[in-house]
Design an enzyme around this catalytic site. Structure first.
Site, PDB file in Angstrom:
ATOM      1  N   HIS A 259       5.729 -26.722  -1.807  1.00 33.20           N
ATOM      2  CA  HIS A 259       4.919 -27.706  -2.517  1.00 33.20           C
ATOM      3  C   HIS A 259       3.749 -27.042  -3.235  1.00 33.20           C
ATOM      4  O   HIS A 259       2.785 -27.693  -3.600  1.00 33.20           O
ATOM      5  CB  HIS A 259       4.414 -28.762  -1.525  1.00 33.20           C
ATOM      6  CG  HIS A 259       5.538 -29.457  -0.818  1.00 33.20           C
ATOM      7  ND1 HIS A 259       6.038 -30.667  -1.225  1.00 33.20           N
ATOM      8  CD2 HIS A 259       6.299 -29.069   0.238  1.00 33.20           C
ATOM      9  CE1 HIS A 259       7.049 -31.013  -0.432  1.00 33.20           C
ATOM     10  NE2 HIS A 259       7.229 -30.051   0.460  1.00 33.20           N
TER      11      HIS A 259
ATOM     12  N   LYS B 210     -13.962   1.316  -3.380  1.00 29.55           N
ATOM     13  CA  LYS B 210     -14.963   1.729  -2.382  1.00 29.55           C
ATOM     14  C   LYS B 210     -16.049   2.567  -3.054  1.00 29.55           C
ATOM     15  O   LYS B 210     -17.231   2.373  -2.812  1.00 29.55           O
ATOM     16  CB  LYS B 210     -14.300   2.565  -1.282  1.00 29.55           C
ATOM     17  CG  LYS B 210     -13.445   1.779  -0.329  1.00 29.55           C
ATOM     18  CD  LYS B 210     -13.014   2.674   0.821  1.00 29.55           C
ATOM     19  CE  LYS B 210     -11.913   2.058   1.625  1.00 29.55           C
ATOM     20  NZ  LYS B 210     -11.257   3.012   2.518  1.00 29.55           N
TER      21      LYS B 210
ATOM     22  N   GLU C 205       0.828  -1.211   0.000  1.00 32.10           N
ATOM     23  CA  GLU C 205       0.000   0.000   0.000  1.00 32.10           C
ATOM     24  C   GLU C 205       0.862   1.261   0.000  1.00 32.10           C
ATOM     25  O   GLU C 205       0.435   2.315  -0.450  1.00 32.10           O
ATOM     26  CB  GLU C 205      -0.921  -0.026   1.226  1.00 32.10           C
ATOM     27  CG  GLU C 205      -2.294   0.542   0.938  1.00 32.10           C
ATOM     28  CD  GLU C 205      -3.318   0.222   2.016  1.00 32.10           C
ATOM     29  OE1 GLU C 205      -3.932  -0.859   1.936  1.00 32.10           O
ATOM     30  OE2 GLU C 205      -3.506   1.027   2.942  1.00 32.10           O
TER      31      GLU C 205
HETATM   32  O1  PA5 Z   1      -2.907   1.540   6.008  1.00 34.22           O
HETATM   33  C1  PA5 Z   1      -3.992   2.095   5.856  1.00 34.22           C
HETATM   34  O2  PA5 Z   1      -4.145   3.305   5.990  1.00 34.22           O
HETATM   35  C2  PA5 Z   1      -5.202   1.281   5.492  1.00 34.22           C
HETATM   36  O3  PA5 Z   1      -4.869  -0.059   5.289  1.00 34.22           O
HETATM   37  C3  PA5 Z   1      -6.229   1.369   6.595  1.00 34.22           C
HETATM   38  O4  PA5 Z   1      -5.679   0.914   7.789  1.00 34.22           O
HETATM   39  C4  PA5 Z   1      -7.481   0.552   6.258  1.00 34.22           C
HETATM   40  O5  PA5 Z   1      -8.006   0.959   5.032  1.00 34.22           O
HETATM   41  C5  PA5 Z   1      -8.522   0.705   7.344  1.00 34.22           C
HETATM   42  O6  PA5 Z   1      -8.865   2.043   7.504  1.00 34.22           O
HETATM   43  P1  PA5 Z   1      -9.568   2.564   8.796  1.00 34.22           P
HETATM   44  O7  PA5 Z   1      -8.669   2.340   9.934  1.00 34.22           O
HETATM   45  O8  PA5 Z   1      -9.828   4.007   8.529  1.00 34.22           O
HETATM   46  O9  PA5 Z   1     -10.838   1.775   8.942  1.00 34.22           O
END
Ligand code: PA5
Length: 440
Positions: free
Chosen positions: A302, A416, A281
Protein backbone atom coordinates in the site's frame (compact mmCIF):
# COMPACT_ATOMS: atom_id res chain seq x y z
CA UNK A 1 16.76 -24.95 7.26
CA UNK A 2 16.16 -22.87 4.15
CA UNK A 3 15.33 -23.66 0.54
CA UNK A 4 15.70 -21.40 -2.44
CA UNK A 5 13.25 -21.44 -5.35
CA UNK A 6 14.54 -19.89 -8.58
CA UNK A 7 11.74 -21.08 -10.83
CA UNK A 8 10.18 -17.60 -11.04
CA UNK A 9 13.34 -16.18 -12.56
CA UNK A 10 13.71 -18.57 -15.47
CA UNK A 11 11.41 -16.61 -17.80
CA UNK A 12 13.69 -13.61 -17.43
CA UNK A 13 17.06 -15.22 -18.15
CA UNK A 14 18.58 -17.46 -20.77
CA UNK A 15 18.92 -21.16 -19.90
CA UNK A 16 22.65 -21.06 -20.62
CA UNK A 17 23.30 -18.10 -18.36
CA UNK A 18 23.64 -20.12 -15.18
CA UNK A 19 26.21 -22.68 -16.43
CA UNK A 20 28.07 -19.84 -18.13
CA UNK A 21 28.37 -17.70 -15.01
CA UNK A 22 28.94 -20.94 -13.08
CA UNK A 23 32.49 -21.13 -14.40
CA UNK A 24 33.22 -17.69 -12.95
CA UNK A 25 31.62 -18.72 -9.67
CA UNK A 26 33.75 -21.86 -9.40
CA UNK A 27 36.91 -19.84 -9.96
CA UNK A 28 35.77 -17.33 -7.34
CA UNK A 29 35.02 -20.18 -4.92
CA UNK A 30 38.63 -21.35 -5.09
CA UNK A 31 39.95 -17.79 -4.95
CA UNK A 32 37.82 -17.12 -1.86
CA UNK A 33 38.81 -20.29 -0.02
CA UNK A 34 42.48 -19.90 -0.94
CA UNK A 35 42.21 -16.31 0.26
CA UNK A 36 43.61 -14.90 -2.93
CA UNK A 37 40.99 -12.25 -3.78
CA UNK A 38 40.86 -8.54 -2.99
CA UNK A 39 40.26 -7.89 0.70
CA UNK A 40 41.19 -11.44 1.69
CA UNK A 41 42.74 -10.14 4.90
CA UNK A 42 39.12 -9.70 6.06
CA UNK A 43 38.04 -13.32 5.60
CA UNK A 44 38.01 -14.28 9.27
CA UNK A 45 34.24 -14.87 9.00
CA UNK A 46 34.62 -17.57 6.31
CA UNK A 47 35.73 -20.50 8.48
CA UNK A 48 34.34 -18.95 11.67
CA UNK A 49 31.48 -21.46 12.09
CA UNK A 50 33.85 -24.44 12.19
CA UNK A 51 36.29 -22.86 14.63
CA UNK A 52 36.22 -23.69 18.32
CA UNK A 53 34.33 -20.96 20.18
CA UNK A 54 33.56 -22.85 23.41
CA UNK A 55 35.55 -20.49 25.60
CA UNK A 56 34.12 -17.35 24.02
CA UNK A 57 30.56 -18.71 24.20
CA UNK A 58 30.99 -19.45 27.89
CA UNK A 59 32.41 -15.98 28.51
CA UNK A 60 29.62 -14.30 26.53
CA UNK A 61 26.93 -16.28 28.37
CA UNK A 62 28.47 -15.51 31.76
CA UNK A 63 28.61 -11.80 30.94
CA UNK A 64 25.05 -11.84 29.56
CA UNK A 65 23.73 -13.59 32.68
CA UNK A 66 25.46 -11.06 34.90
CA UNK A 67 24.04 -8.10 32.96
CA UNK A 68 20.58 -9.68 32.85
CA UNK A 69 20.57 -9.94 36.65
CA UNK A 70 21.47 -6.32 37.28
CA UNK A 71 19.58 -4.60 34.45
CA UNK A 72 16.00 -3.72 33.58
CA UNK A 73 17.35 -2.23 30.37
CA UNK A 74 20.47 -3.12 28.39
CA UNK A 75 21.51 -0.45 25.89
CA UNK A 76 23.38 -1.70 22.84
CA UNK A 77 25.41 1.21 21.46
CA UNK A 78 26.68 0.83 17.89
CA UNK A 79 26.00 1.59 14.26
CA UNK A 80 26.07 -0.24 10.89
CA UNK A 81 27.66 -3.67 11.15
CA UNK A 82 28.17 -3.13 14.86
CA UNK A 83 24.46 -3.16 15.62
CA UNK A 84 22.30 -4.29 12.69
CA UNK A 85 23.10 -8.00 13.05
CA UNK A 86 22.19 -8.29 16.71
CA UNK A 87 19.01 -6.28 16.22
CA UNK A 88 18.11 -8.46 13.21
CA UNK A 89 18.57 -11.60 15.32
CA UNK A 90 16.73 -10.33 18.36
CA UNK A 91 13.69 -9.23 16.35
CA UNK A 92 13.78 -12.43 14.27
CA UNK A 93 13.56 -14.51 17.45
CA UNK A 94 11.60 -12.37 19.90
CA UNK A 95 7.89 -12.27 20.50
CA UNK A 96 6.01 -9.15 19.53
CA UNK A 97 4.99 -6.88 22.41
CA UNK A 98 7.33 -8.79 24.66
CA UNK A 99 7.66 -7.41 28.19
CA UNK A 100 10.63 -9.65 28.77
CA UNK A 101 13.27 -8.38 31.13
CA UNK A 102 15.77 -7.04 30.49
CA UNK A 103 14.56 -4.85 27.70
CA UNK A 104 17.13 -4.43 24.91
CA UNK A 105 17.27 -0.98 23.35
CA UNK A 106 19.62 0.51 20.77
CA UNK A 107 21.59 3.73 20.75
CA UNK A 108 24.36 5.39 18.78
CA UNK A 109 22.88 4.36 15.43
CA UNK A 110 22.06 8.01 14.65
CA UNK A 111 22.58 11.43 16.21
CA UNK A 112 19.05 12.33 17.24
CA UNK A 113 18.84 14.33 20.46
CA UNK A 114 15.07 13.74 20.58
CA UNK A 115 15.77 10.00 20.76
CA UNK A 116 18.39 10.53 23.45
CA UNK A 117 16.04 12.64 25.57
CA UNK A 118 13.34 10.00 25.21
CA UNK A 119 15.80 7.30 26.20
CA UNK A 120 17.00 9.22 29.24
CA UNK A 121 13.46 9.66 30.51
CA UNK A 122 12.74 5.97 29.80
CA UNK A 123 15.75 5.01 31.95
CA UNK A 124 14.57 7.01 34.95
CA UNK A 125 14.00 4.67 37.92
CA UNK A 126 15.34 1.71 35.91
CA UNK A 127 18.57 -0.17 36.37
CA UNK A 128 20.54 -0.18 33.17
CA UNK A 129 23.82 -1.28 31.59
CA UNK A 130 25.72 -0.38 28.44
CA UNK A 131 27.21 -2.59 25.77
CA UNK A 132 29.25 -0.39 23.48
CA UNK A 133 30.27 -1.94 20.18
CA UNK A 134 32.64 -0.36 17.68
CA UNK A 135 35.32 -2.20 15.75
CA UNK A 136 37.33 0.93 15.03
CA UNK A 137 36.40 2.46 18.38
CA UNK A 138 36.17 5.90 16.83
CA UNK A 139 32.84 6.10 15.00
CA UNK A 140 31.18 9.40 15.90
CA UNK A 141 27.57 8.30 16.48
CA UNK A 142 28.24 5.54 19.04
CA UNK A 143 31.11 7.54 20.60
CA UNK A 144 28.84 10.56 21.22
CA UNK A 145 26.04 8.42 22.70
CA UNK A 146 28.50 6.41 24.79
CA UNK A 147 30.03 9.50 26.36
CA UNK A 148 26.61 10.87 27.32
CA UNK A 149 25.14 7.58 28.56
CA UNK A 150 28.32 6.73 30.47
CA UNK A 151 28.09 10.02 32.36
CA UNK A 152 24.44 9.38 33.18
CA UNK A 153 25.36 5.87 34.36
CA UNK A 154 28.19 7.22 36.50
CA UNK A 155 25.93 9.81 38.07
CA UNK A 156 23.45 7.07 39.05
CA UNK A 157 25.86 4.41 40.31
CA UNK A 158 29.23 4.51 42.06
CA UNK A 159 32.33 4.51 39.85
CA UNK A 160 32.97 0.87 40.75
CA UNK A 161 29.40 -0.23 40.05
CA UNK A 162 29.38 1.70 36.77
CA UNK A 163 32.39 -0.27 35.61
CA UNK A 164 30.42 -3.47 36.17
CA UNK A 165 27.67 -2.08 33.98
CA UNK A 166 29.80 -1.28 30.95
CA UNK A 167 30.91 -3.92 28.47
CA UNK A 168 33.02 -3.11 25.42
CA UNK A 169 33.16 -5.03 22.12
CA UNK A 170 35.94 -3.79 19.87
CA UNK A 171 39.20 -4.54 18.10
CA UNK A 172 41.41 -6.92 20.12
CA UNK A 173 44.42 -4.63 20.17
CA UNK A 174 43.94 -1.10 18.98
CA UNK A 175 41.59 1.88 19.05
CA UNK A 176 40.22 4.33 21.59
CA UNK A 177 37.62 1.88 22.95
CA UNK A 178 40.19 -0.85 23.46
CA UNK A 179 42.41 1.61 25.35
CA UNK A 180 39.44 2.77 27.46
CA UNK A 181 38.49 -0.83 28.30
CA UNK A 182 42.07 -1.60 29.34
CA UNK A 183 42.45 1.58 31.37
CA UNK A 184 39.08 1.42 33.14
CA UNK A 185 38.96 -2.35 33.52
CA UNK A 186 35.66 -2.80 31.64
CA UNK A 187 34.81 -6.34 30.65
CA UNK A 188 35.53 -6.61 26.95
CA UNK A 189 35.16 -8.85 23.90
CA UNK A 190 36.96 -8.90 20.59
CA UNK A 191 35.80 -8.33 17.05
CA UNK A 192 38.71 -10.14 15.38
CA UNK A 193 40.96 -7.99 13.21
CA UNK A 194 40.15 -10.11 10.18
CA UNK A 195 36.34 -9.79 10.47
CA UNK A 196 34.76 -6.61 9.09
CA UNK A 197 31.79 -4.90 10.76
CA UNK A 198 29.00 -6.18 8.52
CA UNK A 199 30.45 -9.71 8.59
CA UNK A 200 30.72 -9.77 12.40
CA UNK A 201 27.26 -10.87 13.55
CA UNK A 202 28.50 -14.33 14.57
CA UNK A 203 31.23 -12.85 16.79
CA UNK A 204 30.63 -11.24 20.20
CA UNK A 205 29.42 -8.19 18.28
CA UNK A 206 26.14 -9.95 17.49
CA UNK A 207 26.23 -12.79 19.99
CA UNK A 208 26.57 -10.77 23.21
CA UNK A 209 23.37 -8.72 22.69
CA UNK A 210 21.59 -11.89 21.51
CA UNK A 211 22.65 -13.73 24.67
CA UNK A 212 21.54 -10.73 26.77
CA UNK A 213 18.14 -11.02 25.08
CA UNK A 214 17.98 -14.64 26.30
CA UNK A 215 18.73 -16.52 23.08
CA UNK A 216 20.85 -19.62 22.67
CA UNK A 217 23.97 -18.46 20.85
CA UNK A 218 25.33 -22.01 20.61
CA UNK A 219 22.37 -22.87 18.40
CA UNK A 220 23.01 -19.81 16.23
CA UNK A 221 26.58 -20.96 15.62
CA UNK A 222 25.34 -24.52 15.02
CA UNK A 223 23.06 -23.19 12.26
CA UNK A 224 25.97 -21.26 10.75
CA UNK A 225 28.10 -24.41 10.84
CA UNK A 226 25.43 -26.32 8.91
CA UNK A 227 25.38 -23.56 6.32
CA UNK A 228 29.17 -23.65 6.12
CA UNK A 229 29.08 -27.37 5.31
CA UNK A 230 26.15 -27.07 2.89
CA UNK A 231 27.67 -24.27 0.83
CA UNK A 232 31.10 -25.71 0.12
CA UNK A 233 30.36 -27.19 -3.29
CA UNK A 234 32.09 -25.14 -6.02
CA UNK A 235 29.43 -26.14 -8.58
CA UNK A 236 26.86 -23.38 -8.88
CA UNK A 237 24.15 -25.87 -9.84
CA UNK A 238 24.65 -27.77 -6.58
CA UNK A 239 25.08 -24.84 -4.24
CA UNK A 240 22.05 -22.66 -3.46
CA UNK A 241 24.16 -19.93 -1.94
CA UNK A 242 26.26 -19.60 -5.09
CA UNK A 243 23.15 -19.90 -7.25
CA UNK A 244 21.62 -16.93 -5.43
CA UNK A 245 24.80 -14.89 -5.99
CA UNK A 246 24.92 -15.96 -9.64
CA UNK A 247 21.27 -15.26 -10.42
CA UNK A 248 21.29 -11.77 -8.92
CA UNK A 249 24.33 -11.01 -11.10
CA UNK A 250 22.68 -12.46 -14.22
CA UNK A 251 19.63 -10.31 -13.56
CA UNK A 252 21.87 -7.28 -12.98
CA UNK A 253 23.56 -7.87 -16.32
CA UNK A 254 20.09 -7.92 -17.95
CA UNK A 255 19.35 -4.49 -16.48
CA UNK A 256 17.53 -5.52 -13.28
CA UNK A 257 19.69 -3.20 -11.25
CA UNK A 258 17.57 -3.00 -8.13
CA UNK A 259 17.03 -5.91 -5.77
CA UNK A 260 14.25 -5.57 -3.23
CA UNK A 261 14.14 -7.95 -0.29
CA UNK A 262 10.52 -8.57 0.67
CA UNK A 263 9.02 -10.26 3.69
CA UNK A 264 5.52 -10.96 4.93
CA UNK A 265 6.52 -11.12 8.58
CA UNK A 266 7.51 -7.89 10.37
CA UNK A 267 9.90 -9.87 12.58
CA UNK A 268 12.14 -9.91 9.49
CA UNK A 269 12.23 -6.14 8.97
CA UNK A 270 15.52 -5.69 10.81
CA UNK A 271 16.98 -8.72 9.07
CA UNK A 272 16.18 -6.92 5.81
CA UNK A 273 18.03 -3.86 7.09
CA UNK A 274 21.04 -5.98 7.97
CA UNK A 275 20.88 -7.62 4.51
CA UNK A 276 20.63 -4.21 2.83
CA UNK A 277 23.71 -2.96 4.64
CA UNK A 278 25.62 -6.17 3.94
CA UNK A 279 25.05 -6.02 0.20
CA UNK A 280 24.89 -2.23 -0.20
CA UNK A 281 28.17 -1.53 1.54
CA UNK A 282 29.91 -4.55 0.05
CA UNK A 283 28.92 -4.08 -3.59
CA UNK A 284 28.24 -0.42 -4.31
CA UNK A 285 31.68 0.55 -5.60
CA UNK A 286 33.50 1.84 -8.69
CA UNK A 287 30.24 2.97 -10.29
CA UNK A 288 28.80 -0.56 -10.02
CA UNK A 289 26.58 -2.73 -7.91
CA UNK A 290 22.95 -3.61 -7.43
CA UNK A 291 20.95 -1.02 -5.54
CA UNK A 292 19.40 -2.88 -2.64
CA UNK A 293 16.15 -1.97 -0.99
CA UNK A 294 13.65 -3.56 1.37
CA UNK A 295 9.91 -3.83 1.80
CA UNK A 296 7.64 -5.35 4.40
CA UNK A 297 4.46 -6.77 2.87
CA UNK A 298 1.62 -6.55 2.93
CA UNK A 299 2.16 -3.11 4.55
CA UNK A 300 4.30 -1.78 1.69
CA UNK A 301 1.96 -3.07 -1.00
CA UNK A 302 0.00 0.00 0.00
CA UNK A 303 3.05 2.21 -0.33
CA UNK A 304 5.45 1.05 -3.02
CA UNK A 305 3.43 -1.82 -4.52
CA UNK A 306 2.26 0.34 -7.43
CA UNK A 307 5.85 1.10 -8.45
CA UNK A 308 6.93 -2.51 -8.19
CA UNK A 309 3.98 -3.66 -10.29
CA UNK A 310 4.07 -0.93 -12.88
CA UNK A 311 7.04 1.41 -12.63
CA UNK A 312 10.37 1.24 -14.42
CA UNK A 313 11.31 -2.39 -15.15
CA UNK A 314 14.68 -2.41 -13.43
CA UNK A 315 13.71 -4.42 -10.36
CA UNK A 316 13.72 -7.92 -9.04
CA UNK A 317 12.55 -9.23 -5.71
CA UNK A 318 13.98 -11.69 -3.23
CA UNK A 319 11.03 -12.83 -1.15
CA UNK A 320 11.57 -14.38 2.28
CA UNK A 321 8.83 -16.72 3.37
CA UNK A 322 8.52 -18.25 6.83
CA UNK A 323 7.06 -21.75 6.43
CA UNK A 324 6.21 -22.59 10.01
CA UNK A 325 4.81 -20.00 12.35
CA UNK A 326 3.92 -20.73 15.95
CA UNK A 327 0.56 -19.08 16.07
CA UNK A 328 -2.50 -19.40 13.91
CA UNK A 329 -5.54 -17.29 14.40
CA UNK A 330 -8.88 -18.06 12.79
CA UNK A 331 -11.27 -15.34 11.76
CA UNK A 332 -14.34 -15.43 14.04
CA UNK A 333 -17.75 -15.90 12.49
CA UNK A 334 -20.08 -12.91 12.10
CA UNK A 335 -23.65 -14.01 11.30
CA UNK A 336 -24.47 -10.65 9.71
CA UNK A 337 -21.31 -10.71 7.58
CA UNK A 338 -21.42 -6.92 7.73
CA UNK A 339 -17.80 -6.63 6.60
CA UNK A 340 -18.22 -9.28 3.88
CA UNK A 341 -15.40 -11.38 5.28
CA UNK A 342 -17.30 -14.62 5.87
CA UNK A 343 -15.72 -16.10 2.74
CA UNK A 344 -12.57 -16.38 4.89
CA UNK A 345 -14.20 -18.58 7.55
CA UNK A 346 -12.17 -21.70 8.28
CA UNK A 347 -8.99 -20.02 7.10
CA UNK A 348 -6.36 -18.81 9.52
CA UNK A 349 -4.38 -15.61 9.26
CA UNK A 350 -1.27 -17.46 8.12
CA UNK A 351 -3.14 -18.94 5.16
CA UNK A 352 -4.49 -15.52 4.29
CA UNK A 353 -0.98 -14.03 4.52
CA UNK A 354 0.30 -16.87 2.35
CA UNK A 355 -2.29 -16.13 -0.29
CA UNK A 356 -1.10 -12.53 -0.27
CA UNK A 357 2.44 -13.79 -0.87
CA UNK A 358 1.49 -16.07 -3.76
CA UNK A 359 -0.90 -13.53 -5.27
CA UNK A 360 1.67 -10.76 -5.09
CA UNK A 361 4.45 -12.90 -6.54
CA UNK A 362 2.27 -13.89 -9.47
CA UNK A 363 1.22 -10.29 -10.11
CA UNK A 364 4.77 -8.96 -9.89
CA UNK A 365 6.17 -11.68 -12.15
CA UNK A 366 3.47 -10.90 -14.71
CA UNK A 367 4.39 -7.25 -14.34
CA UNK A 368 7.98 -8.07 -15.33
CA UNK A 369 9.63 -8.41 -11.92
CA UNK A 370 11.64 -11.63 -11.49
CA UNK A 371 11.19 -13.23 -8.06
CA UNK A 372 13.59 -15.37 -6.07
CA UNK A 373 11.85 -17.14 -3.19
CA UNK A 374 13.74 -18.08 -0.03
CA UNK A 375 11.76 -20.36 2.30
CA UNK A 376 12.75 -20.40 5.97
CA UNK A 377 11.70 -23.50 7.83
CA UNK A 378 10.94 -21.49 10.98
CA UNK A 379 12.13 -18.55 13.05
CA UNK A 380 14.68 -20.29 15.27
CA UNK A 381 18.24 -19.64 16.40
CA UNK A 382 19.58 -22.31 14.03
CA UNK A 383 17.77 -20.84 11.03
CA UNK A 384 19.01 -17.36 11.89
CA UNK A 385 22.64 -18.55 12.02
CA UNK A 386 22.18 -20.51 8.81
CA UNK A 387 20.62 -17.59 6.94
CA UNK A 388 23.24 -15.12 8.10
CA UNK A 389 26.02 -17.34 6.79
CA UNK A 390 24.12 -17.98 3.54
CA UNK A 391 23.89 -14.24 2.84
CA UNK A 392 27.45 -13.46 3.92
CA UNK A 393 28.94 -16.04 1.60
CA UNK A 394 26.58 -15.11 -1.24
CA UNK A 395 27.62 -11.49 -0.78
CA UNK A 396 31.32 -12.34 -1.03
CA UNK A 397 30.77 -14.40 -4.20
CA UNK A 398 28.48 -11.78 -5.68
CA UNK A 399 30.90 -8.92 -4.94
CA UNK A 400 33.70 -10.77 -6.68
CA UNK A 401 31.39 -11.50 -9.65
CA UNK A 402 30.86 -7.75 -9.93
CA UNK A 403 34.61 -7.24 -9.81
CA UNK A 404 34.74 -5.25 -6.58
CA UNK A 405 36.40 -5.83 -3.22
CA UNK A 406 33.36 -6.77 -1.09
CA UNK A 407 35.15 -6.19 2.21
CA UNK A 408 36.03 -2.49 2.23
CA UNK A 409 33.82 0.60 2.37
CA UNK A 410 35.87 3.57 1.12
CA UNK A 411 32.72 5.53 0.26
CA UNK A 412 31.58 5.68 3.89
CA UNK A 413 34.51 7.95 4.78
CA UNK A 414 33.54 10.91 2.55
CA UNK A 415 30.65 12.15 4.71
CA UNK A 416 32.63 11.60 7.89
CA UNK A 417 35.50 13.81 6.70
CA UNK A 418 33.11 16.64 5.77
CA UNK A 419 31.35 16.31 9.11
CA UNK A 420 34.64 16.42 11.05
CA UNK A 421 35.69 19.50 9.07
CA UNK A 422 32.38 21.24 9.75
CA UNK A 423 32.54 20.41 13.46
CA UNK A 424 36.09 21.77 13.79
CA UNK A 425 38.00 18.53 14.41
CA UNK A 426 41.78 18.99 14.42
CA UNK A 427 43.49 17.94 11.19
CA UNK A 428 40.54 18.89 8.95
CA UNK A 429 41.36 22.62 8.53
CA UNK A 430 42.01 22.46 4.76
CA UNK A 431 38.77 20.61 4.10
CA UNK A 432 36.89 23.16 6.22
CA UNK A 433 38.32 25.99 4.05
CA UNK A 434 37.30 24.11 0.89
CA UNK A 435 33.74 23.65 2.19
CA UNK A 436 33.54 27.38 3.11
CA UNK A 437 34.73 28.32 -0.40
CA UNK A 438 31.76 26.44 -1.77
CA UNK A 439 29.57 28.75 0.30
CA UNK A 440 28.32 25.97 2.57
O1 PA5 B 1 30.30 -2.91 7.90
C1 PA5 B 1 31.05 -2.03 8.33
O2 PA5 B 1 32.27 -2.16 8.38
C2 PA5 B 1 30.47 -0.73 8.82
O3 PA5 B 1 29.09 -0.69 8.62
C3 PA5 B 1 30.76 -0.56 10.29
O4 PA5 B 1 30.23 -1.63 11.00
C4 PA5 B 1 30.19 0.76 10.82
O5 PA5 B 1 30.67 1.83 10.07
C5 PA5 B 1 30.55 0.94 12.28
O6 PA5 B 1 31.93 0.93 12.44
P1 PA5 B 1 32.59 0.67 13.83
O7 PA5 B 1 32.22 -0.68 14.28
O8 PA5 B 1 34.06 0.82 13.59
O9 PA5 B 1 32.06 1.71 14.77
Amino acid sequence: MISVDYSKVLDFINLNDLPRIGQEVTEIHYMLHKREGAGSEALGWLDWPIMDHKETIAKINACANRLRKISDVIIVIGIGGSYLGSRAGIEFLDNYFSDKKPEIVYAGHHLSSEYLCGMISHLKDKNFSLIVISKSGKTTEPAVYFRILKQILESKYSKEESKERIVVVTDPKSGILRNMANKEGYESFDIPENVGGRFSVLTACGLLPLACAGFDIKKILKGAEMAYQNFLNPDVLKNDCYKYAAIRNILYRYGHKIEIIANYEPKLNSLSEWWRQLFGESEGKNGMGLFVSKVGFTTDLHAIGQYIQDGERILFETVINVQKVNSSFYLPEDKEDADGLNYLLGKNLTEINNSALIGTMLAHIEGGVPNILINLQELSEEVFGYLVYFFKKACAISGYLLGVNPFNQPGVEAYKDNMFALLGKKGYEDLRKKIKQKGL
